[in-house]
Design a protein around this motif. Structure first.
Motif, PDB file in Angstrom:
ATOM      1  N   TYR A 150     -61.323   4.603 -65.321  1.00  0.00           N
ATOM      2  CA  TYR A 150     -60.565   4.498 -66.628  1.00  0.00           C
ATOM      3  C   TYR A 150     -59.366   3.691 -66.312  1.00  0.00           C
ATOM      4  N   TYR A 151     -58.994   2.749 -67.282  1.00  0.00           N
ATOM      5  CA  TYR A 151     -57.862   1.946 -66.903  1.00  0.00           C
ATOM      6  C   TYR A 151     -57.147   1.782 -68.062  1.00  0.00           C
ATOM      7  N   ASN A 152     -55.736   1.637 -68.127  1.00  0.00           N
ATOM      8  CA  ASN A 152     -54.809   1.357 -69.259  1.00  0.00           C
ATOM      9  C   ASN A 152     -54.743  -0.258 -69.751  1.00  0.00           C
ATOM     10  N   LYS A 153     -55.221  -0.396 -70.731  1.00  0.00           N
ATOM     11  CA  LYS A 153     -55.386  -1.751 -71.135  1.00  0.00           C
ATOM     12  C   LYS A 153     -53.937  -2.514 -71.241  1.00  0.00           C
ATOM     13  N   LYS A 154     -52.818  -1.911 -71.596  1.00  0.00           N
ATOM     14  CA  LYS A 154     -51.664  -2.575 -71.704  1.00  0.00           C
ATOM     15  C   LYS A 154     -51.146  -2.798 -70.357  1.00  0.00           C
ATOM     16  N   MET A 155     -51.166  -1.788 -69.455  1.00  0.00           N
ATOM     17  CA  MET A 155     -50.747  -1.948 -68.149  1.00  0.00           C
ATOM     18  C   MET A 155     -51.176  -3.150 -67.368  1.00  0.00           C
ATOM     19  N   PHE A 156     -52.645  -3.180 -67.582  1.00  0.00           N
ATOM     20  CA  PHE A 156     -53.305  -4.318 -67.054  1.00  0.00           C
ATOM     21  C   PHE A 156     -52.865  -5.552 -67.548  1.00  0.00           C
ATOM     22  N   ALA A 157     -52.694  -5.728 -69.161  1.00  0.00           N
ATOM     23  CA  ALA A 157     -52.224  -6.940 -69.568  1.00  0.00           C
ATOM     24  C   ALA A 157     -50.989  -7.286 -69.219  1.00  0.00           C
ATOM     25  N   ASP A 158     -50.001  -6.363 -68.905  1.00  0.00           N
ATOM     26  CA  ASP A 158     -48.647  -6.507 -68.555  1.00  0.00           C
ATOM     27  C   ASP A 158     -48.648  -7.335 -67.332  1.00  0.00           C
ATOM     28  N   ALA A 159     -49.752  -6.688 -66.399  1.00  0.00           N
ATOM     29  CA  ALA A 159     -49.643  -7.193 -64.903  1.00  0.00           C
ATOM     30  C   ALA A 159     -50.387  -8.387 -64.848  1.00  0.00           C
ATOM     31  N   GLY A 160     -50.904  -9.013 -65.818  1.00  0.00           N
ATOM     32  CA  GLY A 160     -51.810 -10.262 -66.086  1.00  0.00           C
ATOM     33  C   GLY A 160     -53.282 -10.061 -65.197  1.00  0.00           C
ATOM     34  N   ILE A 161     -53.785  -8.857 -65.307  1.00  0.00           N
ATOM     35  CA  ILE A 161     -55.138  -8.230 -64.831  1.00  0.00           C
ATOM     36  C   ILE A 161     -55.947  -8.401 -66.055  1.00  0.00           C
ATOM     37  N   THR A 162     -57.236  -9.380 -66.138  1.00  0.00           N
ATOM     38  CA  THR A 162     -57.673  -9.430 -67.371  1.00  0.00           C
ATOM     39  C   THR A 162     -59.019  -8.746 -67.276  1.00  0.00           C
ATOM     40  N   PRO A 164     -61.330  -5.202 -65.669  1.00  0.00           N
ATOM     41  CA  PRO A 164     -61.559  -3.745 -64.632  1.00  0.00           C
ATOM     42  C   PRO A 164     -61.960  -4.428 -63.135  1.00  0.00           C
ATOM     43  N   PRO A 165     -61.134  -3.531 -62.292  1.00  0.00           N
ATOM     44  CA  PRO A 165     -62.031  -3.914 -60.873  1.00  0.00           C
ATOM     45  C   PRO A 165     -63.484  -3.753 -60.726  1.00  0.00           C
ATOM     46  N   ALA A 166     -64.189  -4.429 -59.899  1.00  0.00           N
ATOM     47  CA  ALA A 166     -65.709  -4.196 -59.734  1.00  0.00           C
ATOM     48  C   ALA A 166     -65.906  -3.717 -57.973  1.00  0.00           C
ATOM     49  N   THR A 167     -64.863  -3.988 -57.458  1.00  0.00           N
ATOM     50  CA  THR A 167     -65.111  -3.712 -55.998  1.00  0.00           C
ATOM     51  C   THR A 167     -63.647  -2.877 -55.641  1.00  0.00           C
ATOM     52  N   TRP A 168     -63.768  -2.285 -54.410  1.00  0.00           N
ATOM     53  CA  TRP A 168     -62.645  -1.515 -54.164  1.00  0.00           C
ATOM     54  C   TRP A 168     -61.574  -2.534 -53.682  1.00  0.00           C
ATOM     55  N   GLU A 169     -61.812  -3.621 -53.049  1.00  0.00           N
ATOM     56  CA  GLU A 169     -60.945  -4.505 -52.676  1.00  0.00           C
ATOM     57  C   GLU A 169     -60.064  -4.951 -54.034  1.00  0.00           C
ATOM     58  N   GLU A 170     -60.872  -5.232 -54.989  1.00  0.00           N
ATOM     59  CA  GLU A 170     -60.238  -5.618 -56.277  1.00  0.00           C
ATOM     60  C   GLU A 170     -59.225  -4.529 -56.757  1.00  0.00           C
ATOM     61  N   LEU A 171     -59.773  -3.312 -56.826  1.00  0.00           N
ATOM     62  CA  LEU A 171     -59.046  -2.173 -57.198  1.00  0.00           C
ATOM     63  C   LEU A 171     -57.838  -2.123 -56.313  1.00  0.00           C
ATOM     64  N   VAL A 172     -57.778  -2.278 -55.142  1.00  0.00           N
ATOM     65  CA  VAL A 172     -56.311  -2.198 -54.249  1.00  0.00           C
ATOM     66  C   VAL A 172     -55.346  -3.368 -54.713  1.00  0.00           C
ATOM     67  N   ALA A 173     -56.083  -4.487 -54.679  1.00  0.00           N
ATOM     68  CA  ALA A 173     -55.204  -5.517 -55.169  1.00  0.00           C
ATOM     69  C   ALA A 173     -54.708  -5.255 -56.399  1.00  0.00           C
ATOM     70  N   ASP A 174     -55.543  -4.874 -57.451  1.00  0.00           N
ATOM     71  CA  ASP A 174     -55.052  -4.568 -58.852  1.00  0.00           C
ATOM     72  C   ASP A 174     -53.626  -3.610 -58.725  1.00  0.00           C
ATOM     73  N   GLY A 175     -54.056  -2.556 -58.007  1.00  0.00           N
ATOM     74  CA  GLY A 175     -53.256  -1.241 -57.742  1.00  0.00           C
ATOM     75  C   GLY A 175     -51.972  -1.540 -57.196  1.00  0.00           C
ATOM     76  N   LYS A 176     -51.767  -2.526 -56.284  1.00  0.00           N
ATOM     77  CA  LYS A 176     -50.531  -3.207 -55.794  1.00  0.00           C
ATOM     78  C   LYS A 176     -49.695  -3.880 -56.737  1.00  0.00           C
ATOM     79  N   LYS A 177     -50.202  -4.607 -57.739  1.00  0.00           N
ATOM     80  CA  LYS A 177     -49.612  -5.188 -58.655  1.00  0.00           C
ATOM     81  C   LYS A 177     -49.085  -4.236 -59.950  1.00  0.00           C
ATOM     82  N   LEU A 178     -49.763  -3.226 -59.903  1.00  0.00           N
ATOM     83  CA  LEU A 178     -49.383  -2.283 -61.002  1.00  0.00           C
ATOM     84  C   LEU A 178     -48.317  -1.091 -60.593  1.00  0.00           C
ATOM     85  N   SER A 179     -48.357  -0.942 -59.049  1.00  0.00           N
ATOM     86  CA  SER A 179     -47.497  -0.024 -58.529  1.00  0.00           C
ATOM     87  C   SER A 179     -46.116  -0.347 -58.447  1.00  0.00           C
ATOM     88  N   LYS A 180     -45.136  -0.138 -59.533  1.00  0.00           N
ATOM     89  CA  LYS A 180     -43.927  -0.609 -59.481  1.00  0.00           C
ATOM     90  C   LYS A 180     -43.020   0.072 -60.718  1.00  0.00           C
TER      91      LYS A 180
END
Length: 425
Positions: A150-162, A164-180
């Protein structure tokens, strides 16, 4: 950690958990329901009108207690040994073989299955997770589930993420952008024994590991299993995309954090209904399959969820087994399967209502596709409950250390897993 066996669990929990009520008489049944919603109270509220329907139809009153997941297995084991407790119970399908081995539950042989509508009514994969292979199941399925992201659409959009991640590597990269800014990329249940065992199984499948061999012997202490657990724990320990406070979560607090915008991603089973009860609107969140490693490790399988679900069973000590069987038939009827699974966001465990529009939403489609193609059942062996207890405990300890900034090595985890393996009896 002391050795944990089914017998030890039975002995240690008997005094505290067994014998909460005697079996029902001809006009009363006692029922332990599992926590499927936001709270025990909400589950009781959901079930009350359905149980009233059953009483009106049959004249049998059902006294229900909703039992939290943290207590349910131990209480079931205690009731199995004491011969005291409810007539009918919900069980997590991963416990099926362990509870079957107690010989405390009524087998659903062909005659019993016919009495609740016949074997062919049930989804085959769901019924297969109701007992050990080659034996009559000692339960039938009522809710079918799988893990999703599950992912928060607004938080993704605000972080420029278009997307959802399909790999764990993508999830970590996205997670770092979102952890702030006091927000985090991922919410985890860091002290939830059952959830840990589910993720340990799935990640192990992806990393080429197994928890039991084909003969049922435990194979906990392999490098593959250790690497799999490290990947999951390191979302907090090394990647730092999870709030360290999550290490104490064991009562669905991660769902609340996600719904309240404190975390942008969540790995969960049919979270949608719970998110709504927390005040999150359907358009605020998206759902996708659980990711995989970008490159599959040697032997890695295309598995991203265990075959999750809830079964319903009858204790042999029930004084009203005919009434209990009527209740199982009621709970697995087309009407109740539609009402309850629609409410909980899960999928029916019978084939006869699968085409209902209630189960055609985006969340249910992801769950259905996962169950059909990329889910695998946990081993149906009597020692499965020990696996959950032991590996869940190891992971609790690892999360506690991760909250203090320690990222465990594969070798350290492997040593802990070998110690746990030695305790399986």
């Amino acid at each position: 950690m002391a050795a944990v066996t089914v017998g030890a669990l039975l002995a240690s929990t008997l005094a505290a958990c067994g014998g909460s009520s005697d079996s029902g008489d001809a006009k009363t049944l006692t029922y332990w329901a599992s926590n499927q919603s936001i709270s025990l109270e909400e589950d009781a509220k959901i079930l009350k009108p359905e149980l009233a329907k059953f009483e009106k139809q049959t004249g049998i009153k059902v006294k229900v207690e909703v039992v939290p997941w943290s207590d349910l297995l131990n209480r079931l084991l205690a009731a199995a040994t004491s011969g005291q407790g409810p007539d009918v119970v919900n069980i997590g399908n991963t416990w099926s073989a362990s509870l079957q081995a107690t010989d405390a539950f009524v087998p659903f042989d062909d005659a019993k299955l016919d009495a609740v509508g016949g074997k062919s009514r049930f989804v085959p994969s769901a019924l297969a997770a109701a007992g050990a292979e080659g034996k009559p199941p000692t339960a039938v399925p009522i809710y079918s589930l799988a893990y999703s992201l599950y992912y928060n659409k607004k938080m993704f959009a605000d972080a420029g993420i278009t997307k959802p991640p399909a790999t764990w590597e993508e999830l970590v990269a996205d997670g770092k952008k979102l952890s702030k800014g006091g927000k985090w990329g991922l919410a985890q249940e860091g002290a939830h024994v059952s959830a840990h065992s589910h993720h340990a199984f799935t990640f192990s499948q992806q990393y080429g590991g197994e928890w039991f061999d084909k003969s049922g012997k435990p194979t906990f202490g392999t490098p593959q299993n250790a690497q799999a657990i490290k990947r999951y724990v390191d979302f907090l320990a090394a990647d730092k995309i999870t709030n360290p406070g999550n290490a104490e979560y064991a009562q669905n607090e991660s769902v609340s954090d996600f719904a309240n915008g404190k975390a942008a991603m969540l790995l969960w089973q049919a979270a949608g209904s719970q998110l709504g009860l927390h005040g999150m609107k359907p358009e605020q969140w998206g759902v996708a399959p659980v990711p995989f490693p970008a490159t599959a490790p040697p032997g890695g399988k295309k598995v991203n969820s265990m075959v999750a679900g809830i079964n319903i069973a009858i204790f042999k000590h029930s004084k009203n087994q005919d009434g209990a069987l009527d209740f199982v038939k009621f709970m697995t009827s087309d009407e109740e399967q539609t009402v309850l699974n629609k409410t909980y966001g899960s999928l029916p465990s019978v084939t006869t209502v699968s085409d209902d529009p209630a189960f055609a939403g985006p969340e249910q489609k992801v769950i259905a596709e996962t169950l059909a193609s990329t889910a695998a059942p946990l081993p149906q062996v009597p020692e499965e409950s020990q696996y959950e207890t032991l590996i869940g405990g190891v992971m609790n300890d690892l999360f506690a250390a991760a909250a203090k900034g320690k990222s465990p090595s594969v070798a350290e985890i492997q040593t802990k897993l070998k110690t746990a393996e030695e305790q399986v009896k």
